[in-house]
Design an enzyme around this catalytic site. Structure first.
Site, PDB file in Angstrom:
ATOM      1  CB  SER A   1      -0.941   0.003   1.217  1.00 20.34           C
ATOM      2  OG  SER A   1      -1.843  -1.077   1.149  1.00 20.34           O
TER       3      SER A   1
ATOM      4  N   GLY B   1       0.806 -10.349 -11.352  1.00 24.36           N
ATOM      5  CA  GLY B   1      -0.029 -11.133 -12.255  1.00 24.36           C
ATOM      6  C   GLY B   1       0.551 -11.188 -13.658  1.00 24.36           C
TER       7      GLY B   1
ATOM      8  NE  ARG C   1     -33.329 -29.787   2.373  1.00 21.15           N
ATOM      9  CZ  ARG C   1     -32.110 -30.220   2.690  1.00 21.15           C
ATOM     10  NH1 ARG C   1     -31.065 -29.888   1.946  1.00 21.15           N
ATOM     11  NH2 ARG C   1     -31.940 -30.984   3.751  1.00 21.15           N
TER      12      ARG C   1
ATOM     13  CD  GLN D   1     -31.920 -19.885   4.643  1.00 22.02           C
ATOM     14  OE1 GLN D   1     -31.399 -19.920   5.746  1.00 22.02           O
ATOM     15  NE2 GLN D   1     -31.427 -20.530   3.605  1.00 22.02           N
TER      16      GLN D   1
ATOM     17  N   GLY E   1     -25.296 -28.308   3.926  1.00 23.50           N
ATOM     18  CA  GLY E   1     -24.281 -29.199   3.376  1.00 23.50           C
ATOM     19  C   GLY E   1     -24.120 -29.058   1.885  1.00 23.50           C
TER      20      GLY E   1
ATOM     21  CB  THR F   1      -5.692  -7.587  -0.557  1.00 20.87           C
ATOM     22  OG1 THR F   1      -6.145  -8.180   0.664  1.00 20.87           O
ATOM     23  CG2 THR F   1      -4.252  -7.147  -0.401  1.00 20.87           C
TER      24      THR F   1
ATOM     25  CD  GLU G   1      -5.829  -1.939  -8.809  1.00 22.43           C
ATOM     26  OE1 GLU G   1      -5.653  -0.717  -8.808  1.00 22.43           O
ATOM     27  OE2 GLU G   1      -5.135  -2.724  -9.479  1.00 22.43           O
TER      28      GLU G   1
END
Length: 688
Positions: free
Chosen positions: A189, A222, A361, A380, A448, A469, A471
């Site tokens: 940074s 990269g 589900r 939920q 699961g 992380t 840029e």
């Protein structure tokens, strides 16, 4: 006879429209197929006609996906018909890297996109392209970004016409694959602390690139480990001086060849190592670089903001090193814009998978009755529905950021540049952090089956994690937002004007900080709580209060401990301030989007989502509002109840809301997230 023919044509058209409606699941799975497919032009026009009806999902589609249909359509269509280029669930690192490169070449050579041209001439379409290829594989999205945003963008934005003439076409067609070598082992940074050197040699008219110590090794670069032939290397420009020793002119960017164009072997003096397996994004070949007396021509200095003559004389259009440094980094802000927009795409995909599965589900239920769909459970809904609202909120906020970025590139206006810098830092930080947390929530919400690799939460979570992380570390970027707010706060009280993003503080700081009307603090009717004026005032009040108290604390502590220690003592306060401001900007853009929607039902759905985004954020920080007596106890309880009610109401239209993202099943590739036949598709994965 003419009337008969006309009637027949009308009948045929109605039959075709009816058939398209009956194929609605196929249309929704293939929303971007048009004249690039085997459909006739008449069918393509009718697809558009069906999609343009007043169904809310279609109205929302126009707002969140339809704008860039011309970008998404060929990408999705091509990969549907080239299964050999679609990522398998399990893949070795080296195979993943080669597949990612083949995918990138297909986008450029087979589909015909010109990413560098889009980046320079139509950035909005470029960012749409990065989101689209990110749905194929996030490694592909990042590799495209490295090649064009970082390597190509640095050459075009930091160089001059001679660099554009020499490199533009070859970067675009992938003849010159390249890297962006900024980060070092000891410095990420803190770019001003980079240690790699580029010393000018007058005798040969060259720069000599050196890695002076282990800490100066370029790291996480990269494209470096396998494919890169060039790098934009950020190094300290050193000018020898007979009178006073070497002169350090600060960090500049240089084009450094890495590998032979003929043999692909590393060039003399260039050491390349492979950073190996990562937590995610293993389709991107990150490497480490060291340089030992690597000589490059003087013309390889990217000299837009600083140049060196043949005689070794330095010149710059900017008066100070700090201004040159700020201008250099300012040209690279597009990376943050792309990450913010790309992160929203990940959130849309994850929300789609989790919500569709939660609508499928069934689990438990009343005695002697069918089991209950798990999205009907309040718990939920509380996990997933605010996330769905946030995905829409973030979409409109990042859309605004892209528009501002386009304006910045067009006008070069200093005020817009400053606005985009702070806004991109804040949105990139806030959105990527929220998405990272949401991916884990989605995985857990799907039980699961969310743990199965084929359902993609694991790969999305691991691949996206580094967005926090890239840029700029999120915590560091939020400090930049806070610092800019404090600077604007100071300017206001010295008579200056605030920039565009902070305009809500310009004339109303006193209003937001004044004693709250006791009647208003107790109002708890639904109409009041769903009033955008109340919601915006609450967000703005919190930001104004945090800004004022931060400024007072810093002033007091600076006198006692100095500016660095004062900042550190207030750091958590400043991060909260930055997040509060970004949440306010997001809400503003969401409210504007609601007003823009012309479809009545679609507008109603957006209003639901917007109210949920606002009230959920207020409830999550209810302690702040209670401590400041901005919200009375009865009002706090009413907000909580209304959040739960809105979650239930959004649940009733959740299918339409995720379908409006128009991510085709064959692109989503998660069996539990398909529109139909989820369990049968899932079973086939293991051979049933």
């Amino acid at each position: 006879m003419a009337a008969s023919i006309s009637d027949m044509e009308k009948l045929q058209k109605r039959m075709l429209v009816l058939s398209l409606h009956l194929r609605s699941s196929e249309l929704q799975a293939e929303p971007f197929l048009g004249t690039n497919t085997c459909m006739s032009s008449a069918e393509s026009e009718l697809v558009d006609e069906v999609l343009s009806t007043n169904e809310p999902g279609n109205a929302l589609y126009k707002m969140v996906a339809g704008k860039h249909r011309s970008v998404y359509e060929p990408i999705f269509y091509f990969f549907r018909h080239h299964p050999e280029l679609v990522n398998p669930v399990e893949m070795l690192k080296d195979d993943h890297r080669e597949l990612t490169m083949r995918q990138l070449k297909a986008i450029v050579h087979d589909i015909g996109f010109k990413p560098l041209t889009l980046l320079t001439e139509d950035p909005a379409k470029y960012f749409a392209l990065t989101e689209a290829v990110g749905h194929i594989d996030l490694s592909l999205g990042i590799k495209l970004g490295v090649q064009y945003s970082l390597w190509g963008g640095s050459v075009i934005n930091l160089g001059t016409q001679k660099h554009r003439d020499k490199y533009f076409d070859k970067i675009q067609n992938l003849e010159y694959p390249g890297c962006f070598a900024m980060t070092e082992l000891h410095h990420g940074s803190n770019v001003q602390g980079l240690q790699t050197t580029a010393t000018f040699d007058r005798d040969t008219d060259e720069f000599v690139i050196n890695t002076p110590n282990e800490g100066a090794t370029k790291w996480w670069i990269g494209n470096a480990a396998v494919h890169g032939k060039f790098a934009t290397v950020f190094a300290r420009l050193i000018l020898p001086s007979s009178s006073s020793g070497n002169a350090d002119m600060g960090v500049h960017a240089f084009i450094v060849p890495l590998r032979s164009m003929q043999t692909h072997a590393p060039l003399p003096g260039v050491e390349i190592r492979d950073c190996g397996y990562k937590v995610g994004l293993n389709g991107v070949d990150n490497g480490a670089l060291r340089f030992h007396n690597v000589r490059i021509p003087r013309d390889n200095l990217l000299n837009k903001f600083g140049d060196v003559s043949r005689e070794g004389v330095y010149s710059s259009p900017l008066p100070t090193p700090n201004k040159r440094f700020a201008a250099t980094l300012g040209e690279l802000v597009g990376g943050r814009v792309g990450l913010a927009a790309g992160s929203v795409g990940v959130l849309k995909a994850a929300a789609t998978i989790a919500i569709r599965y939660s609508l499928l589900r069934q689990q438990f239920g009343p005695p002697n009755k069918p089991e209950t769909v798990i999205l009907d459970y309040q718990s939920q809904q509380g996990r997933l529905i605010p996330m769905l609202a946030s995905s829409y909120a973030f979409h409109f906020a990042t859309e605004y950021l892209v528009d501002r970025y386009v304006e910045m590139k067009r006008t070069r206006d200093d005020e817009v540049i400053a606005d985009v810098h702070a806004l991109s830092a804040g949105l990139k930080s806030y959105v990527t952090a929220y998405t990272a947390k949401s991916l884990s929530i989605c995985r857990e919400a799907c039980g699961g089956h969310g743990y199965a690799a084929v359902n993609r939460f694991g790969s999305l979570r691991n691949d996206h994690d580094i967005f926090q992380t890239f840029e700029g570390d999120n915590t560091v970027l939020l400090q930049q937002v806070a610092a800019d707010l404090l600077k604007q706060f100071k300017k206001k009280f010295e008579g200056g004007a605030l920039t565009v993003t902070w305009k809500y503080l310009r004339d109303s700081m006193g209003t937001y900080l004044s004693q709250t009307n006791p009647v208003v603090t107790h109002r708890d009717g639904e109409g009041h709580l769903r009033d955008p004026n109340f919601q915006l005032d609450a967000f703005r009040y919190r930001t104004a209060r945090l800004l004022q108290t931060a400024a007072l604390r810093l002033r007091k502590l600076t006198k006692q401990h100095g500016s660095f220690e004062a900042w550190n003592y207030c750091l958590n306060h400043l991060l909260t301030l930055a997040e509060s401001h970004i949440e306010t900007v997001i809400l503003e853009k969401f409210i504007e989007a609601v007003h823009r929607c012309e479809d009545k039902t679609g507008k109603s759905h957006l209003k639901l989502l917007c109210d949920l985004y606002a009230l959920d954020r207020i409830w999550n920080d209810i302690g702040t509002y209670r401590n400041q007596d901005y919200v009375a106890p009865n009002k706090a309880k009413a907000i909580h109840r209304l959040v739960e009610q809105l979650c239930h109401e959004v649940r009733l239209v959740a299918t339409e809301l995720v379908d409006a993202f128009k991510i085709p099943d064959y692109i989503l590739r998660a069996p539990i997230g398909l529109k139909s036949k989820q369990y049968s598709e899932y079973s086939q994965i293991i051979g049933f």
